[in-house]
Design an enzyme around this catalytic site. Sequence first.
Site, short mmCIF file in Angstrom:
data_model
loop_
_atom_site.label_atom_id
_atom_site.label_comp_id
_atom_site.label_asym_id
_atom_site.label_seq_id
_atom_site.Cartn_x
_atom_site.Cartn_y
_atom_site.Cartn_z
N ASP A 127 -0.31 -2.27 3.26
CA ASP A 127 -0.74 -2.97 4.45
C ASP A 127 -2.33 -3.05 4.48
O ASP A 127 -2.95 -3.20 5.48
CB ASP A 127 -0.33 -2.62 5.88
CG ASP A 127 -0.33 -1.13 6.07
OD1 ASP A 127 -0.65 -0.28 4.92
OD2 ASP A 127 -1.15 -0.61 7.03
N SER B 41 4.90 8.25 3.56
CA SER B 41 4.49 6.90 3.75
C SER B 41 3.15 6.78 3.02
O SER B 41 2.18 6.52 3.99
CB SER B 41 4.65 6.60 4.85
OG SER B 41 4.00 5.24 5.44
N TYR C 207 -8.91 1.35 6.54
CA TYR C 207 -7.70 0.86 5.93
C TYR C 207 -7.69 -0.68 6.23
O TYR C 207 -8.40 -1.22 6.63
CB TYR C 207 -6.29 1.28 6.41
CG TYR C 207 -5.34 1.76 5.56
CD1 TYR C 207 -4.23 0.73 5.72
CD2 TYR C 207 -5.33 2.58 4.71
CE1 TYR C 207 -3.18 1.01 4.68
CE2 TYR C 207 -4.52 2.76 3.73
CZ TYR C 207 -3.09 1.89 3.75
OH TYR C 207 -2.38 2.02 2.83
N LYS D 74 3.21 -0.58 12.35
CA LYS D 74 2.30 0.61 12.05
C LYS D 74 0.89 0.45 12.82
O LYS D 74 0.43 -0.55 12.93
CB LYS D 74 2.10 0.80 10.63
CG LYS D 74 0.84 1.61 10.31
CD LYS D 74 0.50 1.60 8.92
CE LYS D 74 -1.18 1.70 8.83
NZ LYS D 74 -1.57 1.94 7.75
N ARG E 257 -3.72 -11.41 -4.76
CA ARG E 257 -3.10 -10.58 -3.77
C ARG E 257 -1.45 -10.75 -3.94
O ARG E 257 -0.67 -9.88 -3.81
CB ARG E 257 -3.55 -10.75 -2.15
CG ARG E 257 -5.08 -10.21 -2.33
CD ARG E 257 -5.45 -10.13 -0.70
NE ARG E 257 -5.56 -11.57 -0.14
CZ ARG E 257 -6.30 -12.52 -0.09
NH1 ARG E 257 -7.71 -12.06 -0.69
NH2 ARG E 257 -6.28 -13.42 0.57
N GLU F 175 -4.08 9.74 12.29
CA GLU F 175 -4.64 10.33 10.98
C GLU F 175 -6.03 11.33 11.57
O GLU F 175 -6.88 10.99 12.28
CB GLU F 175 -5.20 9.32 10.09
CG GLU F 175 -5.79 10.06 8.88
CD GLU F 175 -6.16 9.00 7.79
OE1 GLU F 175 -5.41 8.10 7.86
OE2 GLU F 175 -6.48 9.45 6.66
N LYS G 97 3.68 9.27 11.70
CA LYS G 97 2.93 9.43 10.45
C LYS G 97 1.73 10.32 10.63
O LYS G 97 0.71 9.77 10.66
CB LYS G 97 2.77 8.20 9.89
CG LYS G 97 2.07 7.85 8.63
CD LYS G 97 2.15 6.49 7.98
CE LYS G 97 1.28 6.20 6.72
NZ LYS G 97 1.34 4.99 6.32
N GLU H 254 0.90 6.86 14.07
CA GLU H 254 -0.12 7.59 13.21
C GLU H 254 -1.32 7.94 13.55
O GLU H 254 -2.26 7.11 13.75
CB GLU H 254 -0.38 6.28 11.75
CG GLU H 254 -1.13 7.06 10.72
CD GLU H 254 -1.21 5.97 9.46
OE1 GLU H 254 -0.55 4.91 9.75
OE2 GLU H 254 -2.10 6.29 8.88
P1 13P Z 1 -2.75 6.70 2.44
O1 13P Z 1 -1.60 7.02 1.91
O2 13P Z 1 -3.72 5.81 1.16
O3 13P Z 1 -3.50 7.59 3.19
O4 13P Z 1 -2.38 5.35 3.41
C1 13P Z 1 -1.41 5.27 4.40
C2 13P Z 1 -1.54 4.55 5.41
O5 13P Z 1 -0.70 3.58 5.76
C3 13P Z 1 -2.72 4.72 6.22
O6 13P Z 1 -2.80 4.02 7.27
#
Ligand code: 13P
Length: 356
Positions: free
Chosen positions: A28, A297, A356, A141, A50, A184, A224, A182
């Site tokens: 994504d 993921s 991202y 997500k 793409r 992170e 995640k 997620e």
């Molecule tokens: P990475 O595994 O490259 O960190 O990406 C996963 C993802 O979906 C990040 O939002």
Amino acid sequence: MTLDYYKVQLKKTAEQLSEFKKGILAVDESTKTIGKRLFDINVENTEENRQAYRGMLFTTPDLGKYISGAILYEETLYQKHADGESMVDKLAKQGIIPGIKVDTGLKPLVGALEHETYCSGLDGLTARASDYYEQGARFAKWRAVLQITENGPSDLAIQENAWGLARYARAVQEAGLVPIIEPEILMDGNHSIETTSKVQQRVITEVYKACHLNGVYLEGTLLKPSMTVSGSDAPEDDAETVAKMTVETLLRCVPAAVPGIVFLSGGLSEDQASTYLNEMQHFAMTCSNVPWNLSFSFGRALQHSCLRAWGGVDGKAGHVALLERARANSEASCGLYANSEEGVSNESLFVSDYKY
Ligand code: 13P
């Protein structure tokens, strides 16, 4: 329609996504981010390229043996393969569930520390999610990001990002999509693994508090997280330590009602990501109280070798490389990965302050 209407389906979809031996392919990347990946292999960032790249991924023979779901960028959800069939149908033929990135990116968080952000995209989200459901998506997500610094993350950034994740989760459940939650923690910095663990525990605890306040149906969600590792500028920990710290951290703060935890790779090399996941299974087998399925993921750690093998032209080589990493990570999710397999990349995929 409402969350009550979709409850049974949400639980079923979340369970299918976290099926044993399978994981999720994250493809994504925004148009800007995929542009950087294509630039690295001398391929121009056009819609046609793409389409060719992602179409190649989804037509990898047997991919559905190892992959339960694929997270798409909006363009791909509505896109056709070059042969005229939709990308959604290509995935359906492999038994892979289509998902969609619904956040609209990170924005500066005024009043917090420099570099701290919140994740945008809540306005009109349930209506957008309904359109994505119509188009075939069954999960979503939303990536919130926190960074470990001398004074951070701040309480404000933790609270705001946890709240955003919970609001998002409830909003997409109202439209029948399983939210992947997620939070992170970026690897940037020289902090220890113990610091990462403490911060992660604070963040995830706050996320589930916010989920309860928003009435999120936990059985119809997935978490995640990043793996619990030390900062990118600190000495590397061994795989057993990463596995133990990650599972112990999650046991302290993730409710047992959550069916699956699917890790992001976050800049780890392909081999590190697989090895750490594999060790986590070994560690989990020694604990009597791990209630969730642990899987992957991955974005970078599934696509890196594949992009290079494909190089814009060689579909067969791309298929071989993707299937290899998908199979290896499926094995890792069962504790059966043969560490440092021949040909696996050890190249760090870390990018400072990754978008991202
Ligand atoms: P990475 O595994 O490259 O960190 O990406 C996963 C993802 O979906 C990040 O939002």
